[in-house]
Design a protein around this motif. Structure first.
Motif, PDB file in Angstrom:
ATOM      1  N   ARG A  96       0.855  -1.191   0.000  1.00 51.88           N
ATOM      2  CA  ARG A  96       0.000   0.000   0.000  1.00 51.88           C
ATOM      3  C   ARG A  96       0.890   1.240   0.000  1.00 51.88           C
ATOM      4  N   SER A 141       0.182   4.074   0.960  1.00 50.88           N
ATOM      5  CA  SER A 141      -0.034   4.840   2.190  1.00 50.88           C
ATOM      6  C   SER A 141       0.952   4.453   3.294  1.00 50.88           C
ATOM      7  N   ASP A 142       1.490   3.223   3.229  1.00 48.93           N
ATOM      8  CA  ASP A 142       2.467   2.787   4.243  1.00 48.93           C
ATOM      9  C   ASP A 142       3.779   3.569   4.140  1.00 48.93           C
ATOM     10  N   SER A 190      -1.237  13.661   7.547  1.00 50.89           N
ATOM     11  CA  SER A 190      -0.935  12.279   7.139  1.00 50.89           C
ATOM     12  C   SER A 190       0.536  11.918   7.261  1.00 50.89           C
ATOM     13  N   LYS A 226      -0.704   7.891  10.912  1.00 53.19           N
ATOM     14  CA  LYS A 226      -1.124   6.782  10.053  1.00 53.19           C
ATOM     15  C   LYS A 226      -2.618   6.480  10.194  1.00 53.19           C
ATOM     16  N   VAL A 227      -3.148   6.640  11.398  1.00 51.00           N
ATOM     17  CA  VAL A 227      -4.571   6.358  11.630  1.00 51.00           C
ATOM     18  C   VAL A 227      -5.420   7.335  10.821  1.00 51.00           C
ATOM     19  N   TYR A 228      -5.025   8.594  10.850  1.00 46.96           N
ATOM     20  CA  TYR A 228      -5.749   9.615  10.088  1.00 46.96           C
ATOM     21  C   TYR A 228      -5.766   9.269   8.604  1.00 46.96           C
ATOM     22  N   LEU A 229      -4.601   8.933   8.056  1.00 48.06           N
ATOM     23  CA  LEU A 229      -4.498   8.605   6.630  1.00 48.06           C
ATOM     24  C   LEU A 229      -5.357   7.386   6.300  1.00 48.06           C
ATOM     25  N   ASP A 230      -5.338   6.384   7.162  1.00 48.56           N
ATOM     26  CA  ASP A 230      -6.132   5.170   6.951  1.00 48.56           C
ATOM     27  C   ASP A 230      -7.629   5.502   6.927  1.00 48.56           C
ATOM     28  N   TYR A 231      -8.080   6.311   7.883  1.00 45.91           N
ATOM     29  CA  TYR A 231      -9.496   6.691   7.939  1.00 45.91           C
ATOM     30  C   TYR A 231      -9.878   7.572   6.749  1.00 45.91           C
ATOM     31  N   ILE A 255      -8.583   7.450   3.700  1.00 43.23           N
ATOM     32  CA  ILE A 255      -8.710   6.550   2.549  1.00 43.23           C
ATOM     33  C   ILE A 255     -10.038   5.799   2.612  1.00 43.23           C
ATOM     34  N   LYS A 256     -10.384   5.311   3.802  1.00 42.10           N
ATOM     35  CA  LYS A 256     -11.644   4.565   3.969  1.00 42.10           C
ATOM     36  C   LYS A 256     -12.864   5.466   3.759  1.00 42.10           C
TER      37      LYS A 256
END
Length: 359
Positions: free
Chosen positions: A104, A106-107, A141, A145-150, A152-153
């Protein structure tokens, strides 16, 4: 964190190019069109997996070629890190770290913190709210990482909800239960994003104001004002209240994807009431505050890119920015300019090592 070497293959106007960098200041000089900004964009590409200037990935491939490769060797936390970004026409872009492909993209975000100051930043003032949201999201971001993950979702769920609304309209049907599935997810993801944006701006705005004061010598007051539907109501209620509107429009009309950031000088919009000099100072203060915030959160000096900086600022302001690099709290700096003598005169005013690349 230092970028030691950069290798370009079929990237934009470069067929094959190799650079070995100074640990402090690196300048790319030459006439317009020789590729100075393209080198900075390649460095940006290594941090974010995309171009800062051209969102169409395939257009970064040199004309009449089928692929590009950007290869960077970094020293971070006293170890070497090799990052490669490559793209072949008709295939997905690939990012590798030390030979291992990221599953990913995003990682990778935040691993190589970077801030760019460019004439293109003026879009933050003159363009629509999506540009300013991307700025907020980009800063947060890099360290969350949590912010970026949310995020994207949320965007994926939003796209699915919009597709469902279009389906309902095309087929003259409606099913609230189907919509509720997406609404539940939007509420969950959206609320966290809203709270994190609020918390970020509470920390960021004082840093930004301090930077602006330093650049403008306290000549006027500026502010950032966060605008969101969620200040007035919770997202669950907003989605319910606007369902008929959404059915008519065939897209989701409320939510954090409509948030905006107003740029103000003396309580008025800087877009209408700020002079060119004030707007430039505003944007530089914004980007330097971004640098400060990312450093504060990550403990790493971000790489700083100054694209075509002399053409948009008077030499006094440029000298002021370069002097900041003289302090220990700044790291590696990359500058592009059209005039070798002007660039060299500016960087000689600080007591740092430097290298000039004539393109």
């Amino acid at each position: 964190m230092i970028l030691k070497t950069l290798s370009l293959l079929n990237y934009k106007n470069f067929d094959s190019q190799f650079f070995e960098f100074d640990s402090k200041i690196n300048c790319f000089v030459g006439a317009n069109g020789v590729g100075k900004t393209n080198v900075l964009d390649a460095i940006y590409h290594l941090s974010f997996g995309k171009s800062y200037f051209n969102p169409v990935a395939s257009q970064n491939i040199k004309h009449n070629e089928d692929f590009f490769v950007v290869d960077g060797l970094y020293n971070k936390d006293e170890r070497d890190e090799k990052i490669i970004v490559s793209l072949k026409k008709g295939q997905k872009k690939v990012i590798k770290r030390n030979g291992k492909i990221y599953e990913r993209f995003s990682d990778h975000i935040g691993f190589l913190p970077l801030v760019i100051i460019s004439p293109a930043d003026r879009d933050l003032i003159i363009e629509g709210s999506d540009i300013r949201r991307k700025f907020i999201d980009g800063v947060i971001s890099q360290s969350d990482k949590v912010y970026l993950d949310y995020l994207i979702k949320y965007n994926k769920t939003l796209s699915q909800r919009n597709s469902l609304l279009k389906y309902f309209a095309l087929n003259n049907t409606f099913n609230q239960d189907s919509l509720d599935i997406y609404d539940f997810q939007l509420v969950e993801f959206g609320q966290l994003i809203f709270e994190k944006r609020k918390a970020f701006l509470e920390t960021f705005i004082p840093i930004f104001k301090s930077r602006y004061e330093a650049i403008s010598n306290n000549s006027e007051t500026v502010n950032l004002n966060y605008k969101s539907h969620l200040f007035n109501s919770d997202l669950k209620s907003l989605l319910k209240e606007n369902i008929n509107k959404d059915k008519t429009l065939q897209y989701t009309s409320v939510g954090i994807h409509k948030d905006d950031l107003s740029f103000e000088i003396e309580t008025y919009p800087i877009k209408k009431f700020g002079s060119q000099g004030q707007q430039k100072s505003f944007l530089i203060a914004l980007k330097l505050a971004q640098f400060d915030f990312i450093k504060q959160q990550s403990g790493v000096n971000p790489i700083l890119l100054l694209d075509d900086i002399f053409d948009k600022l008077d030499e006094q302001r440029v000298a002021q920015i370069i002097k900041l690099v003289d302090a220990e709290n700044f790291g590696q700096l990359f500058i592009s300019d059209t005039h070798t003598d002007r660039t060299e005169a500016a960087i000689k005013s600080v007591h740092q090592t430097y290298q000039i690349f004539k393109l």
